[in-house]
Motif scaffolding. Sequence first.
Motif, PDB file in Angstrom:
ATOM      1  N   ASP A 167      -3.285   4.109   8.726  1.00 17.21           N
ATOM      2  CA  ASP A 167      -4.241   3.032   8.497  1.00 17.21           C
ATOM      3  C   ASP A 167      -3.655   2.167   7.391  1.00 17.21           C
ATOM      4  N   ASP A 213      -4.627  -0.420   5.830  1.00 15.38           N
ATOM      5  CA  ASP A 213      -5.530  -0.934   4.805  1.00 15.38           C
ATOM      6  C   ASP A 213      -5.708   0.068   3.664  1.00 15.38           C
ATOM      7  N   THR A 214      -5.707   1.363   4.003  1.00 18.58           N
ATOM      8  CA  THR A 214      -5.883   2.404   2.984  1.00 18.58           C
ATOM      9  C   THR A 214      -4.592   3.156   2.676  1.00 18.58           C
ATOM     10  N   VAL A 267       0.856  -1.177   0.000  1.00 18.05           N
ATOM     11  CA  VAL A 267       0.000   0.000   0.000  1.00 18.05           C
ATOM     12  C   VAL A 267       0.895   1.232   0.000  1.00 18.05           C
ATOM     13  N   THR A 285      -3.374   9.044   9.621  1.00 21.25           N
ATOM     14  CA  THR A 285      -4.459   9.534  10.461  1.00 21.25           C
ATOM     15  C   THR A 285      -3.984  10.465  11.570  1.00 21.25           C
ATOM     16  N   ALA A 312      -3.694   5.696   4.454  1.00 26.63           N
ATOM     17  CA  ALA A 312      -3.913   7.078   4.885  1.00 26.63           C
ATOM     18  C   ALA A 312      -3.267   7.352   6.236  1.00 26.63           C
TER      19      ALA A 312
END
Length: 261
Positions: A203, A205-206, A167, A210, A208
């Motif tokens: 995060d 999974d994304t 990712v 945070t 991003a």
Amino acid sequence: MSVVTVSAALVTVGACGAAAENQDPESSSVERLQVEVVEELPHDPEAFTQGLEFAGETLYEGTGLVGRSTLRAGPAGEQPTRTVALPEPLFGEGITVVGEKVWQLTWRDGVAVERDRHTLTEQRRVQYSGEGWGLCHQAEPGRLVMSDGSSTLTFRDPATFAETGSVQVTEDGTPVEELNELECVGEEVYANIWHSDDIVRIDPDTGAVTARIDASGLLDTDEQAGADVLNGIAAYPGTDQFLITGKLWPKMFRVNLVPVT
């Protein structure tokens, strides 16, 4: 080695970092945090810290540089009870504990070393492509998370070390480069940013970001003279606190993460 507890008052250090200053807080969804020192502990000023992680009450630390790379284990703030060296020409990098073993990365050698968690003895070596920087283990969904100095996090199988995905990490849509030492905490990943006093919460999974955490101002002027960059973050078991340090730092700091004031 003595432990210094900051008891008179908790000490909040740092101010918003450069990246934070360039962001409009009203337009960003990224939380702005800073460190609040709870306790100071001694740290080996000869340790070129590359990885830091607790397993129970044992603190594991991986160090780098050719001819000086080690894996150490013992109580935080005390002399390690076990130390093993990485033979030349290997340059040690990030580490993580997975069950009864420890994975230790190397920088440009393309080798991950699997060790016994209790004795630190080498069990095997697994090859990988690219550079190794930081490493941590997410128990759920059961994967390793690895950095290579870019904005990419790579996922790996904790048993075989095989790559299973990746990712790109972004902050308000902009790639975050130089991701370094990692710490997995539940569903989140914390990453030191090389050449800065910032830590980001991600995060995975994304990809991003945070939260951006300002960890500047921990060392005084004399301590900074012999120190290298901030690098090393370990979640303190049973708490919401972290232990942080840096390459060649004479101290480690137990900290709370609090909103920027």
